[in-house]
Design an enzyme around this catalytic site. Sequence first.
Site, PDB file in Angstrom:
ATOM      1  N   ASP A 196      29.119   1.348  10.398  1.00 28.80           N
ATOM      2  CA  ASP A 196      30.208   0.596   9.791  1.00 28.80           C
ATOM      3  C   ASP A 196      31.460   1.469   9.856  1.00 28.80           C
ATOM      4  O   ASP A 196      31.392   2.672   9.611  1.00 28.80           O
ATOM      5  CB  ASP A 196      29.872   0.277   8.328  1.00 28.80           C
ATOM      6  CG  ASP A 196      30.182  -1.159   7.968  1.00 28.80           C
ATOM      7  OD1 ASP A 196      31.366  -1.528   8.031  1.00 28.80           O
ATOM      8  OD2 ASP A 196      29.246  -1.894   7.627  1.00 28.80           O
ATOM      9  N   GLU A 224      34.758  -7.552  11.768  1.00 28.07           N
ATOM     10  CA  GLU A 224      34.602  -8.503  10.673  1.00 28.07           C
ATOM     11  C   GLU A 224      35.977  -9.112  10.443  1.00 28.07           C
ATOM     12  O   GLU A 224      36.910  -8.424  10.020  1.00 28.07           O
ATOM     13  CB  GLU A 224      34.115  -7.809   9.404  1.00 28.07           C
ATOM     14  CG  GLU A 224      33.766  -8.826   8.324  1.00 28.07           C
ATOM     15  CD  GLU A 224      34.077  -8.364   6.924  1.00 28.07           C
ATOM     16  OE1 GLU A 224      33.519  -8.932   5.984  1.00 28.07           O
ATOM     17  OE2 GLU A 224      34.907  -7.451   6.752  1.00 28.07           O
ATOM     18  N   ASP A 227      35.037  -3.094   9.600  1.00 30.22           N
ATOM     19  CA  ASP A 227      35.217  -3.781   8.330  1.00 30.22           C
ATOM     20  C   ASP A 227      36.631  -4.343   8.184  1.00 30.22           C
ATOM     21  O   ASP A 227      37.610  -3.614   8.375  1.00 30.22           O
ATOM     22  CB  ASP A 227      34.945  -2.772   7.210  1.00 30.22           C
ATOM     23  CG  ASP A 227      34.892  -3.411   5.842  1.00 30.22           C
ATOM     24  OD1 ASP A 227      34.002  -4.247   5.628  1.00 30.22           O
ATOM     25  OD2 ASP A 227      35.749  -3.084   4.993  1.00 30.22           O
ATOM     26  N   ASP A 270      17.454   5.212   0.997  1.00 37.09           N
ATOM     27  CA  ASP A 270      18.075   6.366   1.651  1.00 37.09           C
ATOM     28  C   ASP A 270      17.672   6.436   3.130  1.00 37.09           C
ATOM     29  O   ASP A 270      16.859   5.638   3.605  1.00 37.09           O
ATOM     30  CB  ASP A 270      17.698   7.644   0.893  1.00 37.09           C
ATOM     31  CG  ASP A 270      16.214   7.698   0.583  1.00 37.09           C
ATOM     32  OD1 ASP A 270      15.408   7.519   1.523  1.00 37.09           O
ATOM     33  OD2 ASP A 270      15.838   7.866  -0.609  1.00 37.09           O
ATOM     34  N   ASP A 312      13.400   3.518  -0.603  1.00 36.48           N
ATOM     35  CA  ASP A 312      13.716   4.744  -1.333  1.00 36.48           C
ATOM     36  C   ASP A 312      12.609   5.768  -1.091  1.00 36.48           C
ATOM     37  O   ASP A 312      11.470   5.541  -1.468  1.00 36.48           O
ATOM     38  CB  ASP A 312      13.842   4.401  -2.824  1.00 36.48           C
ATOM     39  CG  ASP A 312      14.005   5.640  -3.685  1.00 36.48           C
ATOM     40  OD1 ASP A 312      14.375   6.699  -3.144  1.00 36.48           O
ATOM     41  OD2 ASP A 312      13.746   5.535  -4.907  1.00 36.48           O
ATOM     42  N   ASN A 355      12.547   9.047  -2.194  1.00 34.77           N
ATOM     43  CA  ASN A 355      12.354  10.140  -3.158  1.00 34.77           C
ATOM     44  C   ASN A 355      12.324   9.695  -4.618  1.00 34.77           C
ATOM     45  O   ASN A 355      12.441  10.511  -5.524  1.00 34.77           O
ATOM     46  CB  ASN A 355      13.436  11.202  -2.952  1.00 34.77           C
ATOM     47  CG  ASN A 355      14.832  10.646  -3.208  1.00 34.77           C
ATOM     48  OD1 ASN A 355      14.993   9.441  -3.403  1.00 34.77           O
ATOM     49  ND2 ASN A 355      15.825  11.507  -3.220  1.00 34.77           N
ATOM     50  N   ASP A 369      14.376   8.110  -6.582  1.00 42.31           N
ATOM     51  CA  ASP A 369      15.536   8.060  -7.480  1.00 42.31           C
ATOM     52  C   ASP A 369      16.062   6.632  -7.649  1.00 42.31           C
ATOM     53  O   ASP A 369      17.092   6.405  -8.285  1.00 42.31           O
ATOM     54  CB  ASP A 369      16.654   8.998  -7.002  1.00 42.31           C
ATOM     55  CG  ASP A 369      17.267   8.558  -5.675  1.00 42.31           C
ATOM     56  OD1 ASP A 369      16.744   7.593  -5.064  1.00 42.31           O
ATOM     57  OD2 ASP A 369      18.260   9.171  -5.247  1.00 42.31           O
ATOM     58  N   HIS A 429      25.136  -8.705   3.979  1.00 39.40           N
ATOM     59  CA  HIS A 429      25.138  -8.097   2.643  1.00 39.40           C
ATOM     60  C   HIS A 429      26.187  -8.702   1.709  1.00 39.40           C
ATOM     61  O   HIS A 429      26.225  -8.339   0.535  1.00 39.40           O
ATOM     62  CB  HIS A 429      25.382  -6.591   2.780  1.00 39.40           C
ATOM     63  CG  HIS A 429      26.754  -6.306   3.328  1.00 39.40           C
ATOM     64  ND1 HIS A 429      27.111  -6.640   4.618  1.00 39.40           N
ATOM     65  CD2 HIS A 429      27.859  -5.780   2.757  1.00 39.40           C
ATOM     66  CE1 HIS A 429      28.383  -6.325   4.812  1.00 39.40           C
ATOM     67  NE2 HIS A 429      28.861  -5.795   3.699  1.00 39.40           N
ATOM     68  N   ASP A 430      27.060  -9.575   2.219  1.00 39.39           N
ATOM     69  CA  ASP A 430      28.095 -10.203   1.386  1.00 39.39           C
ATOM     70  C   ASP A 430      27.775 -11.655   1.059  1.00 39.39           C
ATOM     71  O   ASP A 430      28.564 -12.326   0.390  1.00 39.39           O
ATOM     72  CB  ASP A 430      29.448 -10.218   2.125  1.00 39.39           C
ATOM     73  CG  ASP A 430      30.061  -8.837   2.273  1.00 39.39           C
ATOM     74  OD1 ASP A 430      29.721  -7.943   1.475  1.00 39.39           O
ATOM     75  OD2 ASP A 430      30.889  -8.669   3.186  1.00 39.39           O
TER      76      ASP A 430
END
Length: 562
Positions: free
Chosen positions: A98, A256, A199, A29, A21, A23, A25, A329-330
Amino acid sequence: MKKSWWKEGIVYQIYPRSFCDSNGDGIGDLRGIIRKLDYIAGLGVDIVWLNPVYKSPNADNGYDISDYFDIMDEFGTMDDWETLLEELHSRGIRLIMDLVVNHTSDEHPWFIESRSSIDNPRRNYYIWRPPTDKHEPNDWQSIFSGPAWQYDSNTGEYYLHLFDKKQPDLNWENPSLRKDIYAMMRWWLDKGVDGFRMDAINFISKVPGLPSVGSKLPDADRSGMQYYINGPRIHEFLKEMRTEVLEGHDILTVGETFGVSPELACRYTGGDPPEIDMLFHFELMKLDQKTSDRFRYTPWKLREMKEIIEKWQHTLHGRGWNSNYLMNHDQPRAVSRFGNDGPFRRESAKLLATLTLTLEGTPYIYQGEEIGMTNPRFESIDDYRDVELFNHYREQSAKGVPDSELLPGYHRFSRDNARTPMQWDGSTHAGFSTGTPWMKVNPDYSEINVHTELSRHDSIYEYFRLLIKLRKENKTLVYGDFTLLDPGNPRSFCYLRRDDEKTFLVTLNFSAKETELPVQTGSSGNSDNGGWEIKLCNYPESGKKDIHSLLRPWEARVYTKI
Ligand code: ISL
Ligand code: CA
C-alpha cells in the site's frame, strides 16, 4: 491488446492486523501471515496486496504513517518483512504494498517540523492556511466527519486533513515533497516489491486557492470533493511519478480512485505506458449508498448492478484495464451485502466469486471471502474500532441521535465489518490469536471457519480454487469481450465472454427463486444442450450430466461452447 502478468494475475488482499496473530498480543502480524502462506498459495493466486505495514500510531490502522522506511512494531520487523517477501517469491507469488501519499501521520517527522514554525523548511510539505474571519480557511468537510481543517495554536494557522485530523494532507504542489516521495518509492522497489496500491491517489492535486463550496450547492456536494478529486495536476503528477520512479520496473500499480468515470479511467489506465495500470472505481460500492450519509441504506436493483458492470466492461475493453472487487477492508462483507448470508450463504458466496473471477480485468479477493465470512452485528458501539465510525458517532450523538438509530447503519456499512479477525478454526477466538483479539471475532466463527471449510469437498475455498484454475487455463476469461444477455431480467445476471478461440457463458441467479435461463442450454434428460458444456457450477451435483433449464436459488454456472 498488450498481455501482461498483472492482467492475468489474481490478487489476494491481506489486512495484516486481522489475519493471523503469531505471538498472542491480539494483533495480526507478519509472522502470522508467513505461517499461512501455503493456505494462500493453495488458492492459486499470484499476487498478495498488503494493507499498510509501515510505522504508524494507528489512528487509522496504518493509513497514518509516521515512518515510510520501517515496519510497525505490532507487525514485526524489517527482517520479518524480508522473510515474507522471500517466502512469497519462492511460491511464485508477487507482493504489492500500500502506498499512502495523500497524507501522513501528524507524528511523521515532516509534520512535526512543519508545524514547528511558519518559516520551517518543511512548512510547505503540508497545506497550511491562516483563518478566514477567525474560522476555517474554507468550508470543506472531512471524509471522516467534521471540518477538513484543524487549528494549530502554535502558529495560529489551520492545516488541511481530508481524513482524520491525525492524517494531515501532503502538499503535492511542493516539488521537494514530490522528490522525497519518489525517493521513498524507489527505495521500496530496490527492496524487491512488485507494485503499489495507491491510496486515495486521485485526491493529491487540489484546486489552487482551495475555494469554498458555498451555500448554493445541494447538501450532497458540500464536502468540497469537486475541488480535489481528479484535480488539475493529477495527470501531470502521475506522469512524473512514472518517469521518476516506475519506468523500467515490471510492476503492478493500482489506484484507489473514488469519483472516476469509465471515460476518465481510460485516461488514467489507457496510455502507453499508462499513468496507472488499473484502478478501483466505487460505482458498485455506491449501489446501496446513494446519499451523502455514509451509513444510510438505499435499496438497489440487480438491473443497476448489471448496467454498471456492462458500462465498465465495454468502455475499458481495448482502451484501459479494469480491476474487479466486491469488497475490501473499507467495505461490508460481500456475501452480506450483495448475496444472502442466511440460508444461501454458501451458494451466494460462490456466485459472487463467479462474478469477480469471470469478468475482464484483474480480480481482487479479500481475506475471508474465500470462506464466505459475514458481517458481524455488534450490539454495542464499544465493540467497534474504526476511527471513521467513532468520528461519525461523536458528531451524531452530540446532535442527540440515540445509539439505537445509529447501530443499524453501522451494522450494515461499518468498515469493521471486513476487519473482524480471520476465522481459522472453531477454537477460542477462531484460532486467530491465543490472546485477546484487538477486535471481537464474529460470533459465527464456530460454524464459519477455514478448518470446517477445508474439511468439506464442496467448500467455498475449493470453488474459488476451481474458478481460479479455470481462469488461468482460459485466457478468454481474462481478455475476451463481454456481452450482457437479458439486461432487464430482475433476477438473473447472464453474460458471454468471447474471443477468436472460445466463448464462455456465465449464468448467475441473484435470487432465492428459480429463474429461467436466457439461453437454450438444454434441459434434464435432453441431449440437445445447445452446444454448451458446463464447466463449473456452485451446486453439489456439478450439473455435468444433468443440465437444467432453470437456475436454482443463487445458482451460478459457467459454460463453454463446444
Ligand atoms: O471518498 C470516499 C467516499 O466519500 C472514500 O471512499 C475514500 O475514497 C476512502 O475512504 C479512501 O480510503 C483509503 O484511504 C483512507 C483509509 O482510511 C482507507 O482504509 C483507505 O482504503 C485514508 O488513508
Ligand atoms: Ca501479534
